[in-house]
Write a protein that holds these residues in place. Structure first.
Motif, PDB file in Angstrom:
ATOM      1  N   ASN A  45       0.811  -1.217   0.000  1.00  0.00           N
ATOM      2  CA  ASN A  45       0.000   0.000   0.000  1.00  0.00           C
ATOM      3  C   ASN A  45       0.845   1.267   0.000  1.00  0.00           C
ATOM      4  O   ASN A  45       0.353   2.338  -0.334  1.00  0.00           O
ATOM      5  CB  ASN A  45      -0.940   0.026   1.209  1.00  0.00           C
ATOM      6  CG  ASN A  45      -2.161  -0.826   0.978  1.00  0.00           C
ATOM      7  OD1 ASN A  45      -2.400  -1.265  -0.145  1.00  0.00           O
ATOM      8  ND2 ASN A  45      -2.925  -1.065   2.025  1.00  0.00           N
ATOM      9  N   PRO A  49       1.059   3.551  -4.391  1.00  0.00           N
ATOM     10  CA  PRO A  49       0.843   4.934  -4.802  1.00  0.00           C
ATOM     11  C   PRO A  49       2.134   5.621  -5.243  1.00  0.00           C
ATOM     12  O   PRO A  49       2.083   6.607  -5.975  1.00  0.00           O
ATOM     13  CB  PRO A  49       0.285   5.609  -3.544  1.00  0.00           C
ATOM     14  CG  PRO A  49       0.257   4.606  -2.475  1.00  0.00           C
ATOM     15  CD  PRO A  49       0.731   3.313  -2.981  1.00  0.00           C
ATOM     16  N   ALA A 278      -1.193  10.258   0.248  1.00  0.00           N
ATOM     17  CA  ALA A 278      -1.334   8.805   0.245  1.00  0.00           C
ATOM     18  C   ALA A 278      -0.741   8.211   1.518  1.00  0.00           C
ATOM     19  O   ALA A 278      -1.299   7.274   2.107  1.00  0.00           O
ATOM     20  CB  ALA A 278      -0.667   8.210  -0.982  1.00  0.00           C
ATOM     21  N   LYS A 281      -2.857   8.499   4.695  1.00  0.00           N
ATOM     22  CA  LYS A 281      -3.919   7.495   4.773  1.00  0.00           C
ATOM     23  C   LYS A 281      -3.374   6.147   5.240  1.00  0.00           C
ATOM     24  O   LYS A 281      -4.129   5.259   5.608  1.00  0.00           O
ATOM     25  CB  LYS A 281      -4.580   7.330   3.405  1.00  0.00           C
ATOM     26  CG  LYS A 281      -5.417   8.528   3.020  1.00  0.00           C
ATOM     27  CD  LYS A 281      -5.783   8.488   1.563  1.00  0.00           C
ATOM     28  CE  LYS A 281      -6.405   9.817   1.148  1.00  0.00           C
ATOM     29  NZ  LYS A 281      -6.460   9.939  -0.317  1.00  0.00           N
ATOM     30  N   GLN A 282      -2.073   5.960   5.164  1.00  0.00           N
ATOM     31  CA  GLN A 282      -1.477   4.702   5.596  1.00  0.00           C
ATOM     32  C   GLN A 282      -0.885   4.823   7.003  1.00  0.00           C
ATOM     33  O   GLN A 282      -0.049   4.005   7.396  1.00  0.00           O
ATOM     34  CB  GLN A 282      -0.376   4.255   4.626  1.00  0.00           C
ATOM     35  CG  GLN A 282      -0.825   4.067   3.189  1.00  0.00           C
ATOM     36  CD  GLN A 282      -1.892   3.008   3.063  1.00  0.00           C
ATOM     37  OE1 GLN A 282      -1.977   2.087   3.874  1.00  0.00           O
ATOM     38  NE2 GLN A 282      -2.758   3.117   2.066  1.00  0.00           N
TER      39      GLN A 282
ATOM     40  N   THR B 346      -8.141   1.704   1.083  1.00  0.00           N
ATOM     41  CA  THR B 346      -7.301   2.545   1.936  1.00  0.00           C
ATOM     42  C   THR B 346      -6.566   3.583   1.102  1.00  0.00           C
ATOM     43  O   THR B 346      -6.314   4.686   1.567  1.00  0.00           O
ATOM     44  CB  THR B 346      -6.278   1.732   2.745  1.00  0.00           C
ATOM     45  OG1 THR B 346      -5.611   0.852   1.856  1.00  0.00           O
ATOM     46  CG2 THR B 346      -6.935   0.935   3.834  1.00  0.00           C
ATOM     47  N   ILE B 347      -6.252   3.230  -0.158  1.00  0.00           N
ATOM     48  CA  ILE B 347      -5.583   4.201  -1.012  1.00  0.00           C
ATOM     49  C   ILE B 347      -6.515   5.382  -1.272  1.00  0.00           C
ATOM     50  O   ILE B 347      -6.092   6.512  -1.408  1.00  0.00           O
ATOM     51  CB  ILE B 347      -5.078   3.515  -2.294  1.00  0.00           C
ATOM     52  CG1 ILE B 347      -3.739   2.844  -1.981  1.00  0.00           C
ATOM     53  CG2 ILE B 347      -4.928   4.505  -3.434  1.00  0.00           C
ATOM     54  CD1 ILE B 347      -3.255   1.890  -3.004  1.00  0.00           C
ATOM     55  N   HIS B 348      -7.817   5.120  -1.303  1.00  0.00           N
ATOM     56  CA  HIS B 348      -8.780   6.205  -1.454  1.00  0.00           C
ATOM     57  C   HIS B 348      -9.094   6.864  -0.118  1.00  0.00           C
ATOM     58  O   HIS B 348      -9.974   7.713  -0.031  1.00  0.00           O
ATOM     59  CB  HIS B 348     -10.082   5.680  -2.080  1.00  0.00           C
ATOM     60  CG  HIS B 348      -9.994   5.524  -3.553  1.00  0.00           C
ATOM     61  ND1 HIS B 348      -9.850   6.580  -4.408  1.00  0.00           N
ATOM     62  CD2 HIS B 348     -10.034   4.433  -4.345  1.00  0.00           C
ATOM     63  CE1 HIS B 348      -9.800   6.152  -5.657  1.00  0.00           C
ATOM     64  NE2 HIS B 348      -9.903   4.839  -5.644  1.00  0.00           N
ATOM     65  N   GLY B 349      -8.425   6.405   0.938  1.00  0.00           N
ATOM     66  CA  GLY B 349      -8.613   7.038   2.228  1.00  0.00           C
ATOM     67  C   GLY B 349      -9.867   6.599   2.956  1.00  0.00           C
ATOM     68  O   GLY B 349     -10.340   7.273   3.872  1.00  0.00           O
TER      69      GLY B 349
END
Lengths: 317, 511
Positions: A45, A49, A278, A281-282, B346-349
Motif C-alpha cells: 500500500n 501509490p 497517500a 492514509k497509511q 485505503t488508497i482512497h482514504g
C-alpha cells in the motif's frame, strides 16, 4: 573461420561501446519493482501509490511484482539475483537487517545499492478487545504477575517481533510469541481474542473507534494528531521510538549513472503532495533520504539491528 | 436495508458505474478462463486503473473481476479439462466428461446458471447475515482451523474414485510437496538440498497447471480418437437434442430441480469464504465431495453428471459472497483478492473496519449492488461469448494442444515473472502424468497442496499459544469438526465397500 572470429570481435567491440550508452539512455523499457510482501498489505500500500509518481518522473512504466514468501526473503533473493541494470528495484524495510541476523537468509542489505528512503510508519502497541486492560499500566502489572503467558501475534524475526521485544526489555516483562505472518492474519487473531497483543499501526484506527481493538501506546516521538488519545511509549517511561522504515534499493553493481537517474526521479516523486496524502492514509509520514544519505543511514540501522537482535537473544550465530 | 440496496442498485445502474463494472466482469471472465491467470492477478492488473476512478467505480470494477473470474474458470474446465482458476478444479471432474460426451453447451450452461444462482444466494447471505457470519469467523482460532482442515482432508477420501488407498496416498503426496522449501514459521529450509531453486518451495499455481494441463493434454494425445463433436452426436442420436445451443429453461430446471444440492453447495461455499485462509480453491472441491456423499449414485460422479457441475460452480461463486463478509464486517481481507480490494479502499482514504457499513452506507450498498449486477452481466457476457468459446470443441487436437501448452507456460511465467515457475510447471506436468498413468486421483493431491501449509501453520500456532493438545478436542467447534472428520472417513469407507459389493454382485454372472 577467420571471418566468424572477426564478426565476433566486432560484435564484442560494439557491445562494449553500447554499454555506457545503455546507461545513458536508461530507462528504455519498463522497470520492475519487487515488493516482497502480498498485494494489499502495508508495504504494498505504500509502494503502490509511489509507483505512478516515480513513473511520471522516470518516464517508463513501473511494474510492481509481489514476490512473497519466507518472511519476505524470497523476494529479497530474487532482487539480489536480478541483473544490476536498473530495471529491477527492490522495495525494502527494516526486515532485511533482522532476517539476516535471525539467520533466515544469507541475503544482506549490502548486496544492494541504496536509492532512497521513503517513509516511516510508527508502530502502535495494540490489544485485543477481549483483554481486561485499558491502559499500558494495567497491562504491565498483569504481565509481571503472569510472565510468559500474555500472547503476542508476530511475524517471527521481523519488525512485529522486535517492537514488542523492545517493550519486554524496557518494562522487564516476558511475553509469549505466536507466529502470525502479516498484518491481516494478526488482525483476525486479535479481534477473535486468539492472541492478546500485537504490533499494528494507525491504519487500524477504524477498529479502535468501533471498540474492537485497543491502542495502548504509540512508538513515536510525540502523539499523532490522528490519534491524540494514544500516549507515546516515551510518556510511559520507555525510551522506545520505533517505526517501520521503507525505501528502495537496486542490486549491487548497478551503474552509477543509472542510480543517479533513479535517485533524482525518486526525489521528485517523494516530494509530490499526492505522495504525502497517500502516506497519511497509511498512518505513515514521508521520510525522504536521497541515495547519498540513505547509504550511511542503512549502515547505522544494520549495526543497531545487530545489537538489538543479539541483546534480545534472537540472533543466530 | 432494502431501501439502501435499491438505492445502491440505481446508483450502479448509472453509466459511470455500469461501465467499470461491465469492464471488470468482462476482464474477470477472460482472466478466469485463462489457465494460470488467477483472479488475484487479474485484480492486481486493474488495480492501478482504479486509482483514477472514484472509490465506488473502482470497487465496482473489482467486484466485477471477482464475480466474473469465479465463473470464467468453468469455460476452460468444461471445454479443455483444465481449471481456468483453482476455483474451477472440481468443475473439470464432470464438466469435461459431459462436454466430451457431446454436450459442451449443456456443461457450460449448467456451470453458468449454477454460478448465477449460487452467487445470488451467496449475496443474500452477505447482505442479511453479515454480522452473525462474521461472528462465527472470529470464533475460529488456530485449533478450529486445524480441525477444519483435517475435516477437509478426511473428505478427500470421498473424492478418490477407484481406490481409497490411492486417494490417501495422493493426499499424502500433496502434503509432502508443501513441506519442501522454507518452513512457514521458523524459515528453516527443508528438503532443498541447498538449492536456490526450491528454497521458496513449489508455488501452488504452476504445480496445479502442470498437473492438470499437462496430464490432460498428454492423455488426449495418447488417444487421438477425436472426442465426439456435438454434430457427430446429433447425427447418431438426434433424439438427445444435444448441440451447441441449449434450452436455458431445461438447464435452469435441472439446477432448481435440485434445491437441496444447490443450497447446500452454496452454504459450503459461503462458509469457506467467510473463514479466511483457504478460499474458492477448496470450496469447490468440498462442495463436490458433499454432493457425491449425499448422492444416491455416487459412482456416477466423474462421468459427466450435472450434480458435479452444479455443486462446484454454485459453491465457488457463493464463496465470493462469503469472503466479502469479513471485509464488510471487520475490514479484514479473507483472501488475496479481497486484500487487494481493501488496499484500493485505503488508497482512497476509506477507513475500512467494523464501522464501514454504517459510516459509508452508499459505498457498502454500492458494493452489494455491484455484486448482484455483476452476476447478471456475467451471464450476458458468457452468453455472448459462449458461441465463440464452444468452437474450441471443433478445433483439432494437433492445433489445440500446443496453443493450450503455450498459454499455460505464459500463465505460469506471468505469475511472478520468473522462469522458476515455468520449470516447476514442467516438472509437475511430467509428475502428474505419471500419477494419472499409475491410477492415482489428482484431486486429493491438489487439496493436500492447498491445505498443507495452513494445517502446519495452525497446528504450530495452536501449540505456541497453549501447549495443551487436548484443546483440539475440548474446544467445542474444534471438537465437533474432528468428530465430523472421523464420520466422513467412516462414510467414505462404507460407500466404497457398498459400491464394491454391488459391482461384485453385478459381475457375478460372468463367472
Amino acid at each position: 573461420m577467420r571471418t566468424v572470429l572477426r564478426i565476433l570481435a566486432a560484435t564484442a567491440a560494439l557491445a562494449a561501446m553500447a554499454m555506457p550508452a545503455a546507461a545513458q539512455n536508461y530507462p528504455e523499457r519498463p522497470i520492475k519493482m519487487i515488493v516482497p510482501w502480498a498485494a494489499g498489505g502495508d508495504t504494498d500500500n505504500i509502494f503502490r501509490p509511489f509507483a505512478p509518481l516515480l513513473q511520471k518522473h522516470i518516464g517508463q512504466p513501473i511494474v510492481i511484482a509481489n514476490v512473497t514468501g519466507a518472511s519476505g526473503t524470497v523476494g529479497a533473493r530474487e532482487a539480489k539475483g536480478s541483473p544490476p541494470d536498473g530495471y529491477t528495484l527492490y522495495a525494502v524495510h527494516d526486515y532485511i537487517h533482522l532476517v539476516h541476523y535471525a539467520g533466515v537468509t544469507d541475503v544482506k542489505y549490502s548486496d544492494f545499492e541504496p536509492i532512497c528512503l521513503l517513509s516511516a510508519t510508527p508502530s502502535v502497541l495494540t490489544a485485543s478487545p477481549k483483554t481486561p486492560w485499558k491502559t499500558w499500566a494495567e497491562l504491565a502489572e498483569d504481565a509481571k504477575k503472569r510472565p510468559g503467558q500474555i500472547t503476542v501475534g508476530a511475524t517471527l524475526g521481523s519488525t512485529s517481533h522486535i517492537f514488542p521485544a523492545l517493550i519486554e526489555k524496557a518494562a522487564g516483562v516476558k511475553f509469549k510469541y505466536v507466529s502470525y505472518e502479516g498484518l491481516a492474519p494478526r488482525m483476525n487473531a486479535i479481534l477473535g481474542g486468539h492472541v492478546d497483543l500485537t504490533d499494528s499501526n494507525l491504519t487500524q484506527k477504524g477498529k479502535v473507534d468501533a471498540g474492537q481493538l485497543k491502542f495502548l501506546a504509540i512508538a513515536a516521538e510525540k502523539r499523532d494528531p490522528e490519534a491524540p488519545d494514544v500516549p507515546t511509549l516515551k510518556e510511559l517511561g520507555m525510551d522506545i521510538v520505533y517505526a517501520v522504515l521503507r525505501g528502495l534499493l537496486v542490486p549491487k553493481g548497478t551503474p552509477a549513472a543509472v542510480r543517479a537517474k533513479l535517485d533524482e526521479a525518486c526525489g521528485k516523486a517523494a516530494k509530490e503532495a499526492e505522495f504525502a496524502d497517500a502516506m497519511k492514509k497509511q498512518g505513515t509520514r514521508v521520510s525522504y533520504l536521497n541515495a547519498a544519505e540513505y547509504g550511511p543511514f542503512l549502515d547505522k540501522l544494520d549495526r543497531e539491528s545487530k545489537v538489538i537482535m543479539t541483546e534480545l537473544g534472537l540472533a543466530k550465530q | 436495508m432494502f431501501e439502501l440496496l435499491g438505492h445502491g442498485l440505481l446508483t450502479v445502474l448509472q453509466w459511470n458505474y455500469l461501465v467499470p463494472l461491465f469492464a471488470g466482469t468482462l476482464i474477470g471472465v477472460v482472466g478466469g478462463a485463462l489457465p494460470g491467470v488467477t483472479i488475484t492477478m487479474t485484480i492486481i492488473v486493474i488495480l492501478p486503473f482504479t486509482y483514477g476512478l472514484d472509490p465506488l467505480q473502482g470497487l465496482a470494477a473489482m467486484t466485477g473481476v471477482y464475480v466474473g473470474g469465479s465463473a470464467g474458470g468453468l469455460v476452460t474446465a468444461c471445454l479443455l479439462g483444465i481449471p481456468g482458476t483453482p476455483s474451477a478444479i472440481a468443475t473439470t471432474f464432470d464438466g469435461f466428461p459431459m462436454a466430451r460426451g457431446g454436450a459442451p453447451g449443456r456443461a457450460i450452461w449448467l456451470g453458468v446458471w449454477s454460478s448465477f444462482f449460487g452467487g445470488l444466494i451467496g449475496g443474500l447471505f452477505l447482505i442479511l447475515v453479515t454480522g452473525p457470519l462474521a461472528a462465527i469467523a472470529l470464533q475460529f482460532g488456530p485449533w478450529e482451523y486445524f480441525s477444519l482442515f483435517v475435516l477437509a482432508m478426511a473428505m478427500v477420501a470421498g473424492l478418490a474414485e477407484s481406490s481409497f488407498i490411492k486417494g490417501l496416498l495422493s493426499t499424502a503426496i500433496g502434503l509432502l510437496i508443501t513441506v519442501i522449501g522454507t518452513d512457514p514459521i521458523g524459515s528453516v529450509p527443508r528438503f532443498t538440498f541447498g538449492s536456490e531453486f526450491i528454497s521458496g518451495g513449489f508455488p501452488f499455481l504452476p504445480v496445479l497447471i502442470g498437473i492438470f494441463a499437462f496430464a490432460q493434454i498428454m492423455s488426449d494425445i495418447e488417444k487421438p480418437a477425436v472426442p465426439k463433436t456435438p454434430e457427430a452426436v446429433l447425427a447418431t442420436q438426434p433424439s438427445l437434442g444435444v448441440s451447441l445451443g441449449v434450452s436455458h429453461f431445461k438447464v435452469i430446471g435441472e439446477i432448481l430441480g435440485r434445491p437441496f444440492l444447490l443450497l447446500w453447495s452454496t452454504v459450503v461455499g459461503i462458509l469457506i469464504g467467510v473463514l479466511p485462509a483457504i478460499g474458492g480453491s477448496a470450496a469447490n472441491m468440498l462442495a463436490y465431495d458433499q454432493a457425491k456423499k449425499f448422492s444416491r449414485h455416487p459412482e456416477r460422479f466423474g462421468t459427466g453428471v450435472p450434480e458435479g457441475i452444479i455443486a462446484s460452480e454454485s459453491s465457488n461463486n457463493a464463496n465470493v459472497g462469503g469472503s466479502l463478509v469479513t471485509i464488510m464486517a471487520f475490514g479484514i481481507p479473507g483472501d488475496a483478492v479481497t486484500a487487494v480490494m481493501l488496499g484500493a479502499m485505503t488508497i482512497h482514504g476509506i477507513q475500512s473496519g467494523p464501522l464501514f457499513v454504517s459510516q459509508q452506507p452508499a459505498l457498502a450498498y454500492g458494493i452489494y449492488a455491484a455484486y448482484i449486477l455483476a452476476h447478471l452481466l456475467m451471464v450476458l457476457i458468457l452468453a455472448a461469448g459462449a458461441l465463440f468459446m464452444l468452437q474450441i470443441t471443433r478445433v483439432r487436437l494437433a492445433v489445440l494442444a500446443p496453443v493450450v501448452l503455450v498459454l499455460c507456460v505464459i500463465g505460469a511465467y506471468a505469475l511472478n515473472n520468473t522462469m522458476q515457475s515455468v520449470y516447476v510447471l514442467l516438472i509437475f506436468g511430467v509428475f502428474g502424468y505419471a500419477l494419472v498413468k499409475g491410477g492415482f486421483p489428482l484431486a486429493p493431491l491438489i487439496l493436500g497442496l492447498i491445505l498443507g501449509d495452513q494445517i502446519e501453520i495452525n497446528l504450530i500456532r495452536a501449540i505456541m499459544t497453549d501447549d495443551n493438545p487436548l484443546l483440539f478436542f475440548t474446544r467445542p467447534i474444534s471438537g465437533a469438526l474432528l468428530f465430523c472428520a472421523a464420520l466422513s472417513v467412516a462414510l467414505a469407507v462404507w460407500q466404497h465397500m457398498r459400491h464394491r459389493a454391488r459391482t461384485a454382485r453385478e459381475e457375478a454372472p460372468d463367472f
